[in-house]
Motif scaffolding. Sequence first.
Motif, PDB file in Angstrom:
ATOM      1  N   ASN A 148     109.819  57.625  -4.959  1.00  0.00           N
ATOM      2  CA  ASN A 148     108.767  58.143  -5.209  1.00  0.00           C
ATOM      3  C   ASN A 148     108.479  57.122  -5.110  1.00  0.00           C
ATOM      4  OD1 ASN A 148     108.979  59.573  -7.249  1.00  0.00           O
ATOM      5  ND2 ASN A 148     108.869  57.911  -8.443  1.00  0.00           N
TER       6      ASN A 148
ATOM      7  N   ILE B 260     111.494  62.569   4.071  1.00  0.00           N
ATOM      8  CA  ILE B 260     111.541  61.458   2.720  1.00  0.00           C
ATOM      9  C   ILE B 260     112.444  62.622   1.188  1.00  0.00           C
ATOM     10  CG2 ILE B 260     110.458  60.555   0.579  1.00  0.00           C
ATOM     11  CD1 ILE B 260     108.037  60.084   2.305  1.00  0.00           C
ATOM     12  N   THR B 261     112.022  63.449   1.369  1.00  0.00           N
ATOM     13  CA  THR B 261     112.914  64.587   0.641  1.00  0.00           C
ATOM     14  C   THR B 261     114.254  64.512   0.851  1.00  0.00           C
ATOM     15  OG1 THR B 261     111.002  65.479  -0.268  1.00  0.00           O
ATOM     16  CG2 THR B 261     113.072  67.016  -0.791  1.00  0.00           C
ATOM     17  N   GLN B 262     114.582  64.690   1.853  1.00  0.00           N
ATOM     18  CA  GLN B 262     115.752  64.882   2.523  1.00  0.00           C
ATOM     19  C   GLN B 262     116.786  63.161   2.555  1.00  0.00           C
ATOM     20  OE1 GLN B 262     115.855  66.300   6.445  1.00  0.00           O
ATOM     21  NE2 GLN B 262     118.709  65.984   6.772  1.00  0.00           N
ATOM     22  N   TYR B 263     116.573  62.389   3.313  1.00  0.00           N
ATOM     23  CA  TYR B 263     116.905  61.140   3.051  1.00  0.00           C
ATOM     24  C   TYR B 263     116.363  60.261   1.840  1.00  0.00           C
ATOM     25  CZ  TYR B 263     118.041  63.023   8.048  1.00  0.00           C
ATOM     26  OH  TYR B 263     118.437  63.145   8.892  1.00  0.00           O
ATOM     27  N   PHE B 264     115.519  60.575   1.354  1.00  0.00           N
ATOM     28  CA  PHE B 264     115.191  59.379   0.309  1.00  0.00           C
ATOM     29  C   PHE B 264     115.153  59.719  -1.412  1.00  0.00           C
ATOM     30  CE2 PHE B 264     114.042  57.571   4.066  1.00  0.00           C
ATOM     31  CZ  PHE B 264     115.687  56.718   4.221  1.00  0.00           C
ATOM     32  N   PRO B 265     115.992  61.232  -0.879  1.00  0.00           N
ATOM     33  CA  PRO B 265     115.970  61.944  -3.031  1.00  0.00           C
ATOM     34  C   PRO B 265     115.785  60.795  -4.221  1.00  0.00           C
ATOM     35  CG  PRO B 265     117.999  61.623  -1.988  1.00  0.00           C
ATOM     36  CD  PRO B 265     117.387  61.309  -1.179  1.00  0.00           C
ATOM     37  N   GLY B 266     114.591  61.573  -5.035  1.00  0.00           N
ATOM     38  CA  GLY B 266     114.843  60.447  -6.284  1.00  0.00           C
ATOM     39  C   GLY B 266     113.740  59.630  -6.045  1.00  0.00           C
TER      40      GLY B 266
ATOM     41  N   ARG C 289     107.047  64.403   4.717  1.00  0.00           N
ATOM     42  CA  ARG C 289     107.596  64.854   3.643  1.00  0.00           C
ATOM     43  C   ARG C 289     108.751  65.189   3.007  1.00  0.00           C
ATOM     44  NH1 ARG C 289     102.252  67.195   3.290  1.00  0.00           N
ATOM     45  NH2 ARG C 289     103.750  69.593   2.723  1.00  0.00           N
ATOM     46  N   GLU C 290     109.385  66.571   3.922  1.00  0.00           N
ATOM     47  CA  GLU C 290     110.358  66.814   4.385  1.00  0.00           C
ATOM     48  C   GLU C 290     111.082  66.000   4.481  1.00  0.00           C
ATOM     49  OE1 GLU C 290     110.438  70.076   6.766  1.00  0.00           O
ATOM     50  OE2 GLU C 290     108.760  71.079   5.768  1.00  0.00           O
TER      51      GLU C 290
ATOM     52  N   THR D 276     100.374  61.523  -1.791  1.00  0.00           N
ATOM     53  CA  THR D 276     101.742  62.071  -0.864  1.00  0.00           C
ATOM     54  C   THR D 276     101.228  63.939   0.030  1.00  0.00           C
ATOM     55  OG1 THR D 276     102.781  60.753  -2.241  1.00  0.00           O
ATOM     56  CG2 THR D 276     104.644  62.593  -1.068  1.00  0.00           C
TER      57      THR D 276
END
Length: 152
Positions: A52, A44-50, A41-42, A33
């Motif tokens: 993996n 994924i973090t923004q739209y799919f928090p939590g 990476r941003e 990752t």
Amino acid sequence: MKTVLRKVLFMMAVAAGMLAVLTGCDDEKKIKTKDLPGAAREFITQYFPGLNVLHAEKDRDDRAVTYNVRLSDGTEIEFDESGEWISVDCNLSPVPDGIVPDAVHTHLASYVPGGTRIFKIEKVWGGYEIEIQDGRDLIYDAEGNFVREDRG
């Protein structure tokens, strides 16, 4: 007859060799990752928090480098070399609203009685192609204006 059979077998062997060379041009490599572009990476973090990242792959071919990611809920995302999303396929979950242009949501509210959910969005030449809950594919321009229903 034996000569013809030998020629056919020789041609098949040559074709198989050419196919191996052509398919060998693709370079797919499993990555971590942290090796994804920062923008990916941003995203994924923004739209799919939590969620993996279960699998990340860097794919290099003659034309471009792309990154393919599969998340723990089954979502599959493709990114370009700079980390901008190319397609988001959430399978059985709706695509997060912030990914889909507001104009598309506005159009869908009137186009599909009772509303619908978007399960896949892909950037295509000149706009977007989305797949909605009932399986239909709808095409929009870059501003999110409806163009047509793709009847496949």
